[in-house]
Every structure is written in C-alpha cells, then in structure tokens.
Design a protein around this motif. Structure first.
Motif, PDB file in Angstrom:
ATOM      1  N   UNK A  29       0.734  -1.052  -0.170  1.00 18.51           N
ATOM      2  CA  UNK A  29       0.185  -0.244   0.260  1.00 18.51           C
ATOM      3  C   UNK A  29       0.743   1.188   0.066  1.00 18.51           C
ATOM      4  N   UNK A  30       1.975   1.720   1.291  1.00 17.69           N
ATOM      5  CA  UNK A  30       2.726   2.420   0.906  1.00 17.69           C
ATOM      6  C   UNK A  30       3.240   3.242  -0.498  1.00 17.69           C
ATOM      7  N   UNK A  31       3.746   1.675  -0.987  1.00 11.78           N
ATOM      8  CA  UNK A  31       5.070   2.094  -2.384  1.00 11.78           C
ATOM      9  C   UNK A  31       4.392   2.786  -3.360  1.00 11.78           C
ATOM     10  N   UNK A  32       2.643   1.275  -3.213  1.00 13.74           N
ATOM     11  CA  UNK A  32       2.183   2.433  -4.644  1.00 13.74           C
ATOM     12  C   UNK A  32       1.240   3.479  -3.984  1.00 13.74           C
ATOM     13  N   UNK A  33       0.944   3.906  -3.053  1.00 12.97           N
ATOM     14  CA  UNK A  33       0.335   5.110  -2.674  1.00 12.97           C
ATOM     15  C   UNK A  33       1.420   6.204  -2.839  1.00 12.97           C
ATOM     16  N   UNK A  34       2.812   6.313  -3.188  1.00 17.40           N
ATOM     17  CA  UNK A  34       4.038   7.257  -2.990  1.00 17.40           C
ATOM     18  C   UNK A  34       4.017   7.306  -4.502  1.00 17.40           C
ATOM     19  N   UNK A  35       3.765   6.326  -5.602  1.00 18.35           N
ATOM     20  CA  UNK A  35       4.406   5.903  -6.779  1.00 18.35           C
ATOM     21  C   UNK A  35       3.057   6.539  -7.181  1.00 18.35           C
ATOM     22  N   UNK A  36       1.910   6.135  -6.891  1.00 14.10           N
ATOM     23  CA  UNK A  36       0.807   7.037  -7.798  1.00 14.10           C
ATOM     24  C   UNK A  36       0.397   8.164  -7.055  1.00 14.10           C
ATOM     25  N   UNK A  37       0.626   8.883  -5.766  1.00 20.65           N
ATOM     26  CA  UNK A  37       0.911   9.885  -5.485  1.00 20.65           C
ATOM     27  C   UNK A  37       1.685  11.331  -6.919  1.00 20.65           C
ATOM     28  N   UNK A  38       3.269  10.511  -6.716  1.00 19.77           N
ATOM     29  CA  UNK A  38       4.097  10.899  -7.522  1.00 19.77           C
ATOM     30  C   UNK A  38       3.743  10.973  -8.809  1.00 19.77           C
ATOM     31  N   UNK A  39       2.490  10.472  -9.752  1.00 19.29           N
ATOM     32  CA  UNK A  39       1.931  10.508 -11.199  1.00 19.29           C
ATOM     33  C   UNK A  39       1.294  11.291 -11.037  1.00 19.29           C
ATOM     34  N   UNK A  40       0.465  11.989  -9.898  1.00 19.38           N
ATOM     35  CA  UNK A  40      -0.841  11.742 -10.239  1.00 19.38           C
ATOM     36  C   UNK A  40      -0.354  13.940  -9.958  1.00 19.38           C
ATOM     37  N   UNK A  41       0.702  13.360  -9.255  1.00 20.61           N
ATOM     38  CA  UNK A  41       0.610  15.212  -8.993  1.00 20.61           C
ATOM     39  C   UNK A  41       1.373  16.028 -10.239  1.00 20.61           C
ATOM     40  N   UNK A  42       2.769  14.905 -10.861  1.00 29.66           N
ATOM     41  CA  UNK A  42       2.980  15.545 -12.255  1.00 29.66           C
ATOM     42  C   UNK A  42       2.079  15.814 -13.427  1.00 29.66           C
TER      43      UNK A  42
END
Length: 147
Positions: A21-34
C-alpha cells in the motif's frame, strides 16, 4: 508456550500490506501530482500534445487529482489498520481496471509506447499483490476487520 513463532507470520503479513500500500500510494501520488501540476511532462514522453484547456482539464482532473485522492487512501491504509482492507480492495480494483484498459487498448488500437507496456506490468503486479494479501488475510484464523 512460545508465542514468537505464532506471531512472526502475522508481523510479516502486516509488513507486506504496508509495503504494497505504501509503495503504491507513493508511486500513484507522484504520477498524480505530475499530471495535476505539469501534465505535459508525462504526456510528451508518449507524443501526446495538449491542444486546449479542455484537454488539460481532462488530464489534470482524471489522471491528476483522482490519482492523488486514491494515493491518499492507499497511504491511509498502510498506516491505519482501520482502512487497510478497504485500501487493498481499492488497490486491486484500481490497478486491475488500469491494466484491463491497457489490454483492451492494445487489442483495439495496437501496441503503445514501450513505457506503457512496462506500466501495464507494474499495474498487473500491484493488482496481483493486493489480491494475494487479501487472500492471505481472508485465510487467516485471526479476527477479521469489520466495516
């Protein structure tokens, strides 16, 4: 009686949940912010050019803020056991939906950029990891979380 042997697998399972969950959250957050703040940075890689404010709006809201919102749920589930199961179900559904959409596009439209094939593999892997963790949790004799 030694309880360390019986509690060790539970700790490992919890660590796997947090890691997924943490790694998915971090990855999706970065992509989402971009996508939210500078969608052209990702779209230029694939040769997609935003031509209008409406197109920018679609990427900023659909891929930007939606991804950030889902990432918050994944991170919440990683750090608060009350939301872990819901977050894992959402992770499975979200990543499966993205992967299925990419497969449908490959069949209907042809092969995309190689980066998107790698993204498909990552999405399918996260869907599989979420399904695995949920299945292990469901087969656990411990008390289940109630909604």
């Amino acid at each position: 009686m030694d309880l360390s042997a019986s509690t060790a697998p539970v700790a490992g399972k919890m660590s796997l949940k947090k890691m997924v969950l943490g790694s998915a959250g971090l990855g999706i957050a970065v992509i989402g912010l971009i996508y939210l703040l500078a969608p052209h940075l990702l779209l230029d890689v694939y040769g997609v050019d935003i031509q209008s404010p409406s197109e920018a709006n679609i990427f900023r809201s659909g891929s930007g803020s939606l991804f950030v919102a889902v990432a918050i749920l994944f991170c919440l589930g990683a750090f608060n056991v009350r939301y872990t199961r819901t977050s894992l179900i959402t992770l499975f559904t979200f990543m499966s939906g993205l992967a299925v959409g990419r497969v449908v596009s490959i069949v209907a439209d042809g092969w995309p950029h190689a980066v998107l094939i790698a993204v498909l593999v990552v999405e399918a892997s996260y869907a599989g990891a979420a399904a695995y963790v949920l299945r292990v949790e469901d087969s656990s004799p411990q008390l289940k979380e109630t909604a």
